[in-house]
Design a protein around this motif. Structure first.
Motif, PDB file in Angstrom:
ATOM      1  N   THR A 188      -6.520   1.907  -3.810  1.00 12.15           N
ATOM      2  CA  THR A 188      -6.457   2.734  -2.606  1.00 12.15           C
ATOM      3  C   THR A 188      -5.634   3.981  -2.867  1.00 12.15           C
ATOM      4  O   THR A 188      -6.032   5.096  -2.550  1.00 12.15           O
ATOM      5  CB  THR A 188      -5.814   1.953  -1.444  1.00 12.15           C
ATOM      6  OG1 THR A 188      -6.425   0.666  -1.367  1.00 12.15           O
ATOM      7  CG2 THR A 188      -5.998   2.684  -0.143  1.00 12.15           C
ATOM      8  N   PRO A 201      -3.986  -2.258  -3.286  1.00 15.98           N
ATOM      9  CA  PRO A 201      -3.081  -1.121  -3.122  1.00 15.98           C
ATOM     10  C   PRO A 201      -3.221  -0.067  -4.209  1.00 15.98           C
ATOM     11  O   PRO A 201      -3.276   1.122  -3.915  1.00 15.98           O
ATOM     12  CB  PRO A 201      -1.696  -1.765  -3.171  1.00 15.98           C
ATOM     13  CG  PRO A 201      -1.907  -3.128  -2.634  1.00 15.98           C
ATOM     14  CD  PRO A 201      -3.282  -3.541  -3.068  1.00 15.98           C
ATOM     15  N   TYR A 207       0.839  -1.195   0.000  1.00 15.35           N
ATOM     16  CA  TYR A 207       0.000   0.000   0.000  1.00 15.35           C
ATOM     17  C   TYR A 207       0.866   1.234   0.000  1.00 15.35           C
ATOM     18  O   TYR A 207       0.651   2.176  -0.749  1.00 15.35           O
ATOM     19  CB  TYR A 207      -0.904   0.008   1.254  1.00 15.35           C
ATOM     20  CG  TYR A 207      -2.061  -0.924   1.128  1.00 15.35           C
ATOM     21  CD1 TYR A 207      -1.988  -2.219   1.637  1.00 15.35           C
ATOM     22  CD2 TYR A 207      -3.225  -0.526   0.477  1.00 15.35           C
ATOM     23  CE1 TYR A 207      -3.047  -3.082   1.511  1.00 15.35           C
ATOM     24  CE2 TYR A 207      -4.289  -1.386   0.344  1.00 15.35           C
ATOM     25  CZ  TYR A 207      -4.203  -2.671   0.855  1.00 15.35           C
ATOM     26  OH  TYR A 207      -5.253  -3.535   0.721  1.00 15.35           O
ATOM     27  N   PRO A 235      -6.888  -3.446   5.142  1.00 12.29           N
ATOM     28  CA  PRO A 235      -6.749  -3.808   3.728  1.00 12.29           C
ATOM     29  C   PRO A 235      -8.127  -4.026   3.105  1.00 12.29           C
ATOM     30  O   PRO A 235      -8.971  -4.695   3.675  1.00 12.29           O
ATOM     31  CB  PRO A 235      -5.987  -5.144   3.773  1.00 12.29           C
ATOM     32  CG  PRO A 235      -5.347  -5.183   5.097  1.00 12.29           C
ATOM     33  CD  PRO A 235      -6.133  -4.328   6.018  1.00 12.29           C
TER      34      PRO A 235
END
Lengths: 269, 228
Positions: free
Chosen positions: B221, B218, B116, B179
């Motif tokens: 995001t 990831p 991330y 997550p």
């Protein structure tokens, strides 16, 4: 040997203006020997006191202070009372009284509120005066979260010579603004600007000292107010924009490239 | 006025140092030294004060190749700071304000949060370069309980002492999420501008912002956070 007063003044020029009083107090704690010099050299926001005899407010500064007492321009008396406090000569006091009345009207016209005071003192054959104006505004209660203060300090030295006089004016305006909104968070903008000017004018019945000085100060305040606007709002906005572009660097580059293209095609005509 | 103790003097001196406008720290140090009865008084506390100032202000320093940030969020020890983007930990001398060396990261970054962090770093750096011409950004990671926390910092400063002005913009954004879960974003932006030709004008602003964006893998995001 480093000049301590120079260090102190330089330091005060760099500290946040909204904390002047605290910083000055701390500075004096650090170097008590410089106390008198610092109090007269560093401009502080003016404090207001009330003359209980005259039922009017007046402003406190180093020029109407003697020891720990301050002289009221309305009654010419010291508070707390002093037996032998410094006062202007009789002739000068007459001018001081008139100046206070004149600037009271000036203040009302330009500021619609606030407090003004004029103090004079003798200098050998000549004299000097300080014109003080203070206005504060606190709109937090009216739902507009804004607190502002304006302090004007004009010190003028007068040198008589025959029918004319030479005036030297040093003016400082201190402006502080604080707002707190959801949009912009807590914003504190504060500072001071100092300017100097000199002038020689005829002194006569039609042009007494007061009107010469009054005109100089009026012009100076107008100039300062304009500079304040340009610098406080214009310049700081420019600098903030330099730090973070509102539109983004690529857009800016596109605009610059476009400007260059237009420029070169215009030139090649 | 009572006598001020040495301790109080040191405190006053350090307060002056910490209130220095961007780019004028050394001038303030010189002034304060000149005012103390004994300028070695602050020598003991100097490392602490200098470090506090440098990390709070998020100094941008050159490590030989690029600019990196000195900030609390990347502090490994009193003199070592993380630069996740290059995978290095660099040593920093607070007093001379210089990078003195570097070594590769070994365990300072959390393995689980890393995908991330690195995706967010890429997206964030692009954003920072776009809007902050003189800025440097850094993205750090940590874990709070079972939440991943990614901290994004930007520090952009411009010094122009010849024209009597200096300024610095500091942004610190924290993204807290699990997550694939919702991301909660909180940010604090600070601007200091100092203009001192014939006077002393300073702008000090502090603003807080929050937002909530969708999480995911990831990449997703990262994209969402930068847009937010």
């Amino acid at each position: 040997m480093v000049d301590q007063l120079d260090c102190a003044l330089d330091l005060m020029r760099r500290m946040p203006p909204n904390d002047i009083e605290d910083n000055l107090a701390n500075l004096i704690d650090l170097v008590p020997d410089l106390c008198e010099d610092l109090l007269s050299a560093v401009d502080q926001p003016l404090k207001i006191a009330t003359d209980k005899e005259a039922h009017r407010d007046y402003l406190l500064c180093d020029y109407n202070r003697d020891g720990d007492s301050y002289r009221s321009p309305w009654t010419n008396k010291y508070d707390p009372p002093l037996g032998d406090g410094a006062v202007p000569s009789a002739k000068l006091r007459k001018l001081e009284v008139e100046a206070n009345e004149v600037f009271d009207i000036y203040r009302d016209l330009y500021y619609e509120g606030g407090v003004s005071s004029v103090y004079t003192w003798d200098l050998d054959d000549d004299f000097a005066a300080v014109v003080l104006i203070k206005k504060t505004q606190d709109s937090t209660k009216k739902g507009q979260p804004m607190k502002g203060t304006w302090d004007s300090i004009h010190v003028v030295e007068v040198q008589n010579s025959g029918n004319s006089a030479h005036y030297k004016l040093t003016s400082t305006v201190m402006l502080g603004i604080e707002t707190e909104t959801k949009q912009a968070g807590r914003v504190a903008l504060g500072g001071s600007l100092t300017r100097q000017t000199e002038q020689t004018s005829e002194v006569s019945e039609a042009n007494p000292h007061i009107s010469n000085i009054g005109r100089m100060i009026e012009e100076m305040e107008n100039t300062l107010r304009q500079s304040l606007e340009t610098i406080y709002f214009g310049k700081t906005k420019d600098i903030a924009n330099d730090l973070r572009n509102a539109a983004g660097v690529s857009l800016q580059r596109q605009q610059q490239a476009l400007a260059r293209d237009i420029g070169s095609s215009l030139r090649s005509r | 006025m009572g006598d001020v103790t040495e301790e109080e003097m040191i405190q006053i001196a350090n307060n002056f140092l910490l209130a220095s406008p961007p780019g004028e720290f050394m001038e303030v140090v010189t002034d304060v030294r000149g005012l103390l009865p004994d300028d070695s008084l602050i020598n003991d506390t100097a490392p602490i004060t200098f470090r506090e100032y440098n990390t709070v202000q998020m100094l941008q320093v050159y490590n030989g190749e690029v600019d990196v940030l000195v900030s609390k969020h990347g502090e490994v020890s009193d003199t070592e700071y993380l630069d996740p983007r290059s995978g290095q930990v660099f040593s920093f001398d607070h007093i001379r304000q210089e990078v003195t060396g570097s070594r590769p990261i070994s365990g300072e970054l959390d393995g689980q949060v890393e995908p991330y962090r690195s995706a967010i770093d890429q997206a964030f750096e692009k954003y920072a370069r776009e809007f902050y011409a003189n800025g440097t950004s850094a993205v750090y990671s940590s874990k709070k309980g079972s939440d991943f926390v990614v901290t994004m910092c930007i520090s952009s400063s411009k010094f122009n002492p010849n024209n009597f002005w200096n300024g610095r913009w500091r942004s610190i954004w924290t993204a807290t999420f699990k997550p694939n879960g919702q991301v909660s974003l909180n940010g604090t932006l600070r601007i200091n501008v100092h203009y001192y030709e014939d006077g002393n004008v300073q702008l000090n602003t502090e603003a807080e912002r929050s937002a909530s964006v969708a999480g995911g893998d990831p990449q997703a995001t990262a994209g969402n956070i930068v847009k937010g």
